[in-house]
Design a protein around this motif. Structure first.
Motif, PDB file in Angstrom:
ATOM      1  N   ILE A   1      -4.991   6.496  -1.183  1.00  0.00           N
ATOM      2  CA  ILE A   1      -4.388   5.206  -0.855  1.00  0.00           C
ATOM      3  C   ILE A   1      -4.502   4.279  -2.060  1.00  0.00           C
ATOM      4  CG2 ILE A   1      -4.572   3.159   0.598  1.00  0.00           C
ATOM      5  CD1 ILE A   1      -5.565   4.914   2.852  1.00  0.00           C
ATOM      6  N   VAL A   2      -3.337   3.738  -2.482  1.00  0.00           N
ATOM      7  CA  VAL A   2      -3.290   2.821  -3.615  1.00  0.00           C
ATOM      8  C   VAL A   2      -2.932   1.419  -3.106  1.00  0.00           C
ATOM      9  CG1 VAL A   2      -2.247   2.319  -5.858  1.00  0.00           C
ATOM     10  CG2 VAL A   2      -2.479   4.696  -5.104  1.00  0.00           C
ATOM     11  N   PRO A   3      -3.902   0.498  -3.063  1.00  0.00           N
ATOM     12  CA  PRO A   3      -3.589  -0.880  -2.692  1.00  0.00           C
ATOM     13  C   PRO A   3      -3.201  -1.690  -3.926  1.00  0.00           C
ATOM     14  CG  PRO A   3      -5.973  -0.468  -2.560  1.00  0.00           C
ATOM     15  CD  PRO A   3      -5.348   0.702  -3.256  1.00  0.00           C
ATOM     16  N   LEU A   4      -2.089  -2.406  -3.838  1.00  0.00           N
ATOM     17  CA  LEU A   4      -1.604  -3.228  -4.944  1.00  0.00           C
ATOM     18  C   LEU A   4      -1.532  -4.676  -4.484  1.00  0.00           C
ATOM     19  CD1 LEU A   4       1.228  -0.803  -6.074  1.00  0.00           C
ATOM     20  CD2 LEU A   4      -0.859  -1.303  -7.366  1.00  0.00           C
TER      21      LEU A   4
ATOM     22  N   ILE B   1       7.471   3.310  -5.354  1.00  0.00           N
ATOM     23  CA  ILE B   1       7.171   2.203  -6.269  1.00  0.00           C
ATOM     24  C   ILE B   1       8.312   1.909  -7.237  1.00  0.00           C
ATOM     25  CG2 ILE B   1       6.036   3.599  -8.067  1.00  0.00           C
ATOM     26  CD1 ILE B   1       4.681   0.264  -6.697  1.00  0.00           C
ATOM     27  N   HIS B   2       9.044   2.923  -7.660  1.00  0.00           N
ATOM     28  CA  HIS B   2      10.120   2.766  -8.643  1.00  0.00           C
ATOM     29  C   HIS B   2      11.191   1.805  -8.120  1.00  0.00           C
ATOM     30  CE1 HIS B   2      13.065   5.097 -11.539  1.00  0.00           C
ATOM     31  NE2 HIS B   2      13.433   3.836 -11.402  1.00  0.00           N
ATOM     32  N   GLY B   3      11.742   2.094  -6.944  1.00  0.00           N
ATOM     33  CA  GLY B   3      12.797   1.251  -6.394  1.00  0.00           C
ATOM     34  C   GLY B   3      12.291  -0.124  -6.005  1.00  0.00           C
ATOM     35  N   LEU B   4      11.114  -0.170  -5.375  1.00  0.00           N
ATOM     36  CA  LEU B   4      10.576  -1.439  -4.890  1.00  0.00           C
ATOM     37  C   LEU B   4      10.329  -2.433  -6.010  1.00  0.00           C
ATOM     38  CD1 LEU B   4       7.990  -0.050  -2.302  1.00  0.00           C
ATOM     39  CD2 LEU B   4      10.106  -1.271  -1.763  1.00  0.00           C
ATOM     40  N   ILE B   5       9.741  -1.973  -7.104  1.00  0.00           N
ATOM     41  CA  ILE B   5       9.367  -2.895  -8.178  1.00  0.00           C
ATOM     42  C   ILE B   5      10.441  -2.962  -9.262  1.00  0.00           C
ATOM     43  CG2 ILE B   5       7.581  -3.563  -9.824  1.00  0.00           C
ATOM     44  CD1 ILE B   5       6.655  -3.561  -6.887  1.00  0.00           C
TER      45      ILE B   5
ATOM     46  N   ILE C   1       0.857  -1.185   0.000  1.00  0.00           N
ATOM     47  CA  ILE C   1       0.000   0.000   0.000  1.00  0.00           C
ATOM     48  C   ILE C   1       0.892   1.234   0.000  1.00  0.00           C
ATOM     49  CG2 ILE C   1      -1.451   1.412   1.512  1.00  0.00           C
ATOM     50  CD1 ILE C   1      -3.148  -0.867   2.103  1.00  0.00           C
ATOM     51  N   LEU C   2       0.634   2.127  -0.935  1.00  0.00           N
ATOM     52  CA  LEU C   2       1.348   3.397  -1.006  1.00  0.00           C
ATOM     53  C   LEU C   2       0.334   4.527  -1.162  1.00  0.00           C
ATOM     54  CD1 LEU C   2       4.192   2.371  -3.489  1.00  0.00           C
ATOM     55  CD2 LEU C   2       4.472   2.842  -1.050  1.00  0.00           C
ATOM     56  N   HIS C   3       0.725   5.719  -0.756  1.00  0.00           N
ATOM     57  CA  HIS C   3      -0.103   6.905  -0.975  1.00  0.00           C
ATOM     58  C   HIS C   3       0.375   7.616  -2.242  1.00  0.00           C
ATOM     59  CE1 HIS C   3      -1.358   6.483   3.261  1.00  0.00           C
ATOM     60  NE2 HIS C   3      -2.345   7.311   2.976  1.00  0.00           N
ATOM     61  N   THR C   4      -0.552   8.203  -2.967  1.00  0.00           N
ATOM     62  CA  THR C   4      -0.164   9.098  -4.056  1.00  0.00           C
ATOM     63  C   THR C   4       0.465  10.336  -3.441  1.00  0.00           C
ATOM     64  OG1 THR C   4      -2.325  10.167  -4.049  1.00  0.00           O
ATOM     65  CG2 THR C   4      -2.027   8.306  -5.552  1.00  0.00           C
ATOM     66  N   SER C   5       1.126  11.139  -4.284  1.00  0.00           N
ATOM     67  CA  SER C   5       1.889  12.273  -3.761  1.00  0.00           C
ATOM     68  C   SER C   5       1.014  13.337  -3.115  1.00  0.00           C
ATOM     69  CB  SER C   5       2.722  12.903  -4.873  1.00  0.00           C
ATOM     70  OG  SER C   5       1.885  13.333  -5.926  1.00  0.00           O
TER      71      SER C   5
ATOM     72  N   MET D   1       3.856   4.530 -12.901  1.00  0.00           N
ATOM     73  CA  MET D   1       3.151   5.253 -11.854  1.00  0.00           C
ATOM     74  C   MET D   1       2.682   4.260 -10.797  1.00  0.00           C
ATOM     75  SD  MET D   1      -0.338   6.398 -13.868  1.00  0.00           S
ATOM     76  CE  MET D   1      -0.741   7.590 -12.600  1.00  0.00           C
ATOM     77  N   THR D   2       2.413   4.758  -9.613  1.00  0.00           N
ATOM     78  CA  THR D   2       2.058   3.901  -8.486  1.00  0.00           C
ATOM     79  C   THR D   2       0.851   3.029  -8.812  1.00  0.00           C
ATOM     80  OG1 THR D   2       2.893   5.589  -6.965  1.00  0.00           O
ATOM     81  CG2 THR D   2       1.476   3.894  -6.035  1.00  0.00           C
ATOM     82  N   GLU D   3      -0.180   3.610  -9.408  1.00  0.00           N
ATOM     83  CA  GLU D   3      -1.420   2.881  -9.666  1.00  0.00           C
ATOM     84  C   GLU D   3      -1.241   1.701 -10.622  1.00  0.00           C
ATOM     85  OE1 GLU D   3      -2.716   7.148  -8.663  1.00  0.00           O
ATOM     86  OE2 GLU D   3      -1.020   6.152  -9.612  1.00  0.00           O
TER      87      GLU D   3
END
Length: 505
Positions: A172-175, A208-212, A160-164, A306-308
């Protein structure tokens, strides 16, 4: 491969998975064992599938390992360690965190924020004598069995990450497990990653960039990640020597900082054996791409994420495929299109909003029906980016719809102005943005950082731009800065820049 645990099966047991400066590597066998023991420890503390664990750790192998291990059996919610107490309190409460994971002995304000909300703190204890990333957990929770123990399944939320939240309350963006593993596979395939690859990660691991793009894509290929403490232009060249990476991924400002120090590190540059360099998260000036390719003698692959979308949506191609400066490439995972405001998919060359759909795309924002109705209209996710697709299926982003400057009815793409000003030999960085105007509504302005030992006057830059841009696109105000304000991930910020620079009155 629809869960993180399944993704980890790609690595040979003895092959290196995570390494770090001055430390031995954690093998895939060790990482899989760490995931199993972490899920067991969390379950014993009452944390299981669907429970949210906020993670506040510095960049490095423990953060990478914690993301993967916690994500194997619970929901990870990495937070920026630089937040202040009030920000931590907001995000912890907004997330509905079941627990906070922090380093043992940490003095982070996140701990006080968690305690004030009655959220238990679990301590991560790094194994100082062991391989990079190895850790154990110490409970700050009363021992009790989790309601949903065991390994996560494909439909479970993994991250789960938040948009900027630049212009509104963060969303809240749940993946899901399936979302993040699909995106990792897309990146692996785009970059032709193999077990022989080594990624030098300089991206923050709360993004999201580094994690994925760095961590999960590498693990899905059985490759390894050299986990740095975070971006440091003074240390990058030493890391290149130590890790001997085959690639790294970064935002454009990081690439520019590396270019600025390359002259002083020519021996390291000459020794580097990079197979490619990747750029994402904001537009890469074509001039920077050209300089990087000449410096490191390898292709620079610009991608769009993008996060979504659990990061990647489009990507330029490795040779012998095409890469087009200024383009983010063809679709590289999800289905993509360009749409008009009335929901019609547009033809090649027509400008509209970029839309996507596919297995890596979030099912929707949490507890935000209004945002979902707007973002998921016409059966597609609307990115908020304006752009076009060419005859070969390569996409070009002309700007964020919210960042397009409306100068008395004339629409100006900030990115177009950026690229023109970047061609001036004295200019190192530029961000074009809107400033309020009494009669026109908005006027065009630019913040500029000059190259070292270079000089340039405002009228000289304006004259340079006026030779290549229509008059209404030429910045009326140019501000010279030593550094342009950046967001937490190193992205240059357009929205709100006029206020930060005191140009709103």
């Amino acid at each position: 491969m629809t869960t993180i645990l399944q993704l980890l099966e790609a690595g040979e047991a003895s092959a290196p998975a995570l390494s770090a400066p001055g430390r031995p590597a954690l093998s895939y066998g060790g990482l899989r064992a760490l995931c199993a023991s972490t899920v067991e420890s969390l379950n014993a503390l009452g944390v299981g599938r669907g429970d949210r664990v906020a993670i506040v750790l510095p960049n490095g192998p423990e953060m990478a390992a914690a993301f993967v291990a916690v994500g194997s059996g619970a929901v990870t919610a990495p937070l920026n360690p630089a937040y202040r107490a009030e920000e931590f309190a907001f995000y912890l409460e907004d997330l509905g965190a079941k627990a906070l994971l922090a380093e043992r002995g940490s003095d982070s304000p996140a701990i006080g924020a968690a305690q004030s909300l009655g959220i238990p703190v679990i301590s991560l204890v790094a194994d100082a004598e062991g391989p990079a990333g190895a850790f154990s957990l110490e409970g700050g929770m009363s021992a009790r069995s989790a309601a949903n123990p065991g390994p996560a399944e494909a439909g479970d939320i993994a991250l789960i990450l938040h948009t900027s939240g630049t212009t509104s309350r963060p969303k809240i963006v749940p993946l899901s497990q399936a979302n993040v593993t699909a995106s990792a596979a897309n990146i692996r395939e785009s970059l032709l990653l193999t077990p022989a690859d080594v990624c030098m990660n300089i991206m923050p691991l709360f993004h999201i960039h580094g994690l994925i793009a760095a961590v999960l894509s590498s693990l899905s290929a059985g490759a390894s990640i050299f986990c740095t403490p975070g971006f440091n232009a003074l240390k990058v060249f030493g890391w290149l020597d130590e890790a001997e990476p085959s690639w790294y991924t970064a935002v454009p400002t990081m690439h520019q900082a590396i270019l600025a120090r390359a002259e002083r590190n020519q021996a390291s540059v000459a020794r580097a054996r990079l197979r490619f360099i990747r750029s994402s998260s904001s537009s890469l000036p074509p001039q920077v791409m050209k300089e990087l390719e000449a410096l490191f003698r390898c292709p620079v692959i610009e991608a769009y994420g993008m996060t979504e979308a659990a990061h990647q949506m489009a990507s330029n191609q490795l040779p012998p495929g095409k890469r087009k400066p200024g383009s983010v490439g063809p679709e590289a995972g999800p289905e993509m299109g360009v749409m008009s405001p009335d929901g019609k998919l547009l033809e090649a060359g027509e400008i509209g909003e970029i839309v996507i759909r596919g297995p890596n795309v979030t099912a929707g924002y949490e507890a935000n029906p209004a945002a979902n109705e707007e973002a998921f209209a016409h059966g597609w996710f609307h990115t908020g980016d304006q752009g076009r697709m060419d005859e070969e299926g390569f996409f070009t982003i002309t700007g964020r719809l919210k960042e397009i400057i409306n100068r008395g009815g004339e629409k100006v793409s900030p990115r177009e102005v950026d690229e023109v000003l970047m061609d001036h030999p004295a200019v190192a960085q530029v961000v074009t943005f809107a400033v309020p105007h009494e009669k026109l509504g908005e006027e065009v302005a630019a913040a500029v950082v000059l190259r070292e030992n270079a000089a340039c006057a405002e009228n000289e830059l304006r004259d340079f731009a006026s030779q290549r841009l229509a008059d209404f696109k030429v910045p009326r105000k140019i501000v010279f800065l030593e550094e342009i304000p950046k967001g937490a991930t190193g992205k240059l910020q357009r929205i709100g820049l006029a206020e930060k620079l005191g140009l709103t009155s």
